[in-house]
Design a protein around this motif. Sequence first.
Motif: not given
Lengths: 247, 355
Positions: A98-105
Amino acid sequence: MQTYRIIIVEDEEPARDLLKRYLSASINIEIIGEFADGFEAAKAINSLKPDLVLLDIQLPRLTGFEILEIIEHPAAIIFTTAYDEYALKAFERNAVDYLLKPFSRDRFLQALERAKERMAAKSAPNLETLAESLTPNEPLNRIVVKTGKAIQVVPIEQIEMIEASDDYVSIYTNQERFVKKQTMKYFEERLNPETFIRTHRSYIVNITQIASIELYEKDSYIGILRNGNKVKISTSGYKELKEKLGI
Amino acid sequence: MDNPILKKQYGILLYAAWWILVSGIHFAVLHYFHKQEIAVSVIDSLTSNILFAILSIGLWFWVRYSDIEQKRIWVLIINHAGTAALSIFAWVSLSQLLLAYIQPSKPNYLLFLSDSTPWRAITGTFLYITTILFYYLTIYISNFRDKLSKEAELKELARDAELNWLKLQINPHFLFNSLNSISSLTLSDPDKAQDMIIRLSELLRYSLKQAPQSAVPVIQEIENCTRYLDIERVRFGSRLTYSINLSKDAEEVKIPSMLLQPVFENAIKHGIASTIEPGHIDANIQKQGGILSISITNTYNPEIISSKSTGVGLTNIRRRLMLFFERNDLLSVTKTEKSFTTTLRIPILKSDANI
């Protein structure tokens, strides 16, 4: 080496660009589709059968949650979303990440690795439990159903009644009947209690559709709807119904 | 407010205890100082004091009517002097009549009874004053408590309003999606990324600067909304176009600050974010007599059923207008086949002062 087939579901172009950029350095992946619209995305997931879906939640026409409700293909899912409170629940269940924006590479690649492990292990997520655990406990305004290959969105005010049958429920509108894999409790909790009443273990009814109530046998009643359909009413359901109808 | 004595059970008990005490003193004075018989003294004491106890309960309504805070002090004194004279006169004559009726066969006592009139009047005055002072004290304490709890309530309301205000200013969904767009642009188009950071900073600075319930010229609000829409244009690309028409004579009219951005957010949510078809937002602001008319129209796809009920976003604006102007008819919406219009009718304020 296996190549993983990925679908991106994201309605904002810069966000899509970023995902593609993050993915560009990865080997053994292939982007087989990009969709900005939830409806098209759901159809594509069922027909293209990707291994992994990068799924935004706020989308035009269908939300990410609704997509999960109607896809049959057990793809791995990584949510990418700006803000909400369901992240923890998603982890408890089967979302890969579950990626919360903004997320790093780095954070993205970590999720991708996790997904690859999941896919290599061929452990299919249970999409229905995922959808159910994620769907916010908010009042429903529409219900998404599948009839054959077609996806349909039913506004709740068109629903006359819902009937339980084993693992499924039948949803009746004026003209049609839809089958959906869902629990009665799910609908009971999310339909407006001013309009929809659980009159019986197996029935939820739209009270504006009730034409008459008849005594069936001692302590049990039958509700007759405007179109002639019948619903069972238990003693407690009868009490609640009487209260709501003011009789 | 009900009579504090009758309101609660212990009130009645305390009242009874008070009168037993008064009766006791009354009895002692009669028996020991005036050398009356025990039975005679008891009957005299009980008759007089029970009568006064009943009278006192009735005095409550008179005290409620003569509110210390609303009437002038000399009006109050005249009122009470009159009532005191009347009620004491009634009490003294009634008790004397009753006592003479109950104990007619005691000439000594009857003589004493008619001699005691001045003393009874003085006792009555004392009892009258005690009673009304007690009542005024009760009212004062209860008002004081009310005031304390009202103050606490107001503080809570103000804090809520402040929290809501903060939430209103920064829509997290918008903020994080914008930051995500910037994150993407830093890699693909650093100039554009920088441009967007500046716009976003200006937007945040503007909203942080505004105090709740302050009024600003509509042109400032529109400039801010333009920034907002330009940021959204980066996110939505060709899906969003907009036009704003602010008539020259309306520019300086003041409106509640941060009122318009939520209306545009609502238009974006229903007209742009809910469909991939290109949509358009059109705003028109002009003076119409004593009213500033602001209408914001967005296109929408009627086939799309929203996942949440519509109109929730406008509730906040309605509440703010209510707080500001104490009117709930200033916001209206109209819906056609393809467009949704929110119209605000802002009364033009005479002064520049905050409300």
